[in-house]
Design a protein around this motif. Sequence first.
Motif, mmCIF file in Angstrom:
data_model
loop_
_atom_site.group_PDB
_atom_site.id
_atom_site.type_symbol
_atom_site.label_atom_id
_atom_site.label_comp_id
_atom_site.label_asym_id
_atom_site.label_seq_id
_atom_site.Cartn_x
_atom_site.Cartn_y
_atom_site.Cartn_z
ATOM 1 N N GLY A 150 0.785 -1.236 0.000
ATOM 2 C CA GLY A 150 0.000 0.000 0.000
ATOM 3 C C GLY A 150 0.814 1.282 0.000
ATOM 4 N N LYS A 151 2.101 1.211 -0.257
ATOM 5 C CA LYS A 151 2.943 2.417 -0.231
ATOM 6 C C LYS A 151 2.462 3.447 -1.256
ATOM 7 N N THR A 152 2.268 2.996 -2.496
ATOM 8 C CA THR A 152 1.828 3.925 -3.538
ATOM 9 C C THR A 152 0.429 4.459 -3.230
ATOM 10 N N THR A 153 -0.445 3.575 -2.789
ATOM 11 C CA THR A 153 -1.810 3.985 -2.443
ATOM 12 C C THR A 153 -1.778 5.059 -1.357
ATOM 13 N N PHE A 159 5.296 15.808 -6.310
ATOM 14 C CA PHE A 159 5.196 14.345 -6.354
ATOM 15 C C PHE A 159 6.195 13.819 -7.379
ATOM 16 N N VAL A 160 7.123 13.009 -6.923
ATOM 17 C CA VAL A 160 8.034 12.314 -7.831
ATOM 18 C C VAL A 160 7.467 10.910 -8.016
ATOM 19 N N HIS A 161 6.771 10.704 -9.137
ATOM 20 C CA HIS A 161 6.116 9.423 -9.378
ATOM 21 C C HIS A 161 7.152 8.360 -9.722
ATOM 22 N N ASP A 174 7.904 8.259 -4.828
ATOM 23 C CA ASP A 174 7.512 6.849 -4.826
ATOM 24 C C ASP A 174 8.642 5.998 -5.391
ATOM 25 N N GLU A 175 9.290 5.257 -4.527
ATOM 26 C CA GLU A 175 10.387 4.349 -4.906
ATOM 27 C C GLU A 175 11.377 5.005 -5.859
#
Length: 221
Positions: A48-51, A92-94, A169-170
């Motif tokens: 659930g990290k991205t969520t 936000f760095v996707h 995110d990662e």
Amino acid sequence: MASSGDTSPVVLVEKLRLSANGRPLVELERWEIPAGERVAIVGPSGSGKTTFLQTLAGLRLADEGRVVVCGRDLARMSEAQRDVFRGRHIGFVHQTLHLVRSLSVLDNLRLAAFVVGNRVADQRLLHLLASVGLEDRANSSTIDLSHGEAQRVAIARALVNEPRLVLADEPTSALDDGNARAILELLLKVAADRGAALVVATHDSRLIGSFDRRLALGVER
Ligand SMILES: Nc1ncnc2c1ncn2[C@@H]1O[C@H](COP(=O)(O)OP(=O)(O)O)[C@@H](O)[C@H]1O
Ligand SMILES: [Mg+2]
């Protein structure tokens, strides 16, 4: 920089419940991020990290509970208001970067300002590019960048509107040890330089020690 008199948290989460396909992912009674704090969100793939990051950014709304960013309850805005709010206050760095491939590096940064009606002088954008080590790549096509360079552009773009909250995110998942360390140190530095809170989702145990705090999702809970 956050003013020293402002002690309100950048993020306040209350009674939050997130689930996917009926499976609970995240449950938080109360969770805060003060200005300038660096937090790692850890947990295995699918935990659930991205969520969770998307919820902090208002890209999705919680099943239950409140997410308050810079004093604003994300659920109490229209979608259009949330889009502008996100553009102005959240970088936000996707994981997949989402650079606009048809535009130059500098134009990707200009676009980030333009979409929220922010006027940012090119000189400042070039300075920002210099701070991620890409001063000589301003006019390059994003197609010509290495993955590490594209990662740096995505970080610079996330900072264009001087957000108080930066989410990544990662950001190191596709990088070898040396580049992973360099990108993480860059994120930590550029966020600290601006007094922004930083939240990085990672399952990269090489990097956990660099954060003030961590939140474990999934089996590590
Ligand atoms: N758009 C979606 N629709 C349905 N389920 C999803 C969607 N995105 C993610 N999930 C599910 O939510 C769970 C958490 O996914 P995610 O947040 O991507 O985890 P992580 O980033 O930690 O790998 C997974 O079980 C995944 O299958
Ligand atoms: Mg993910």
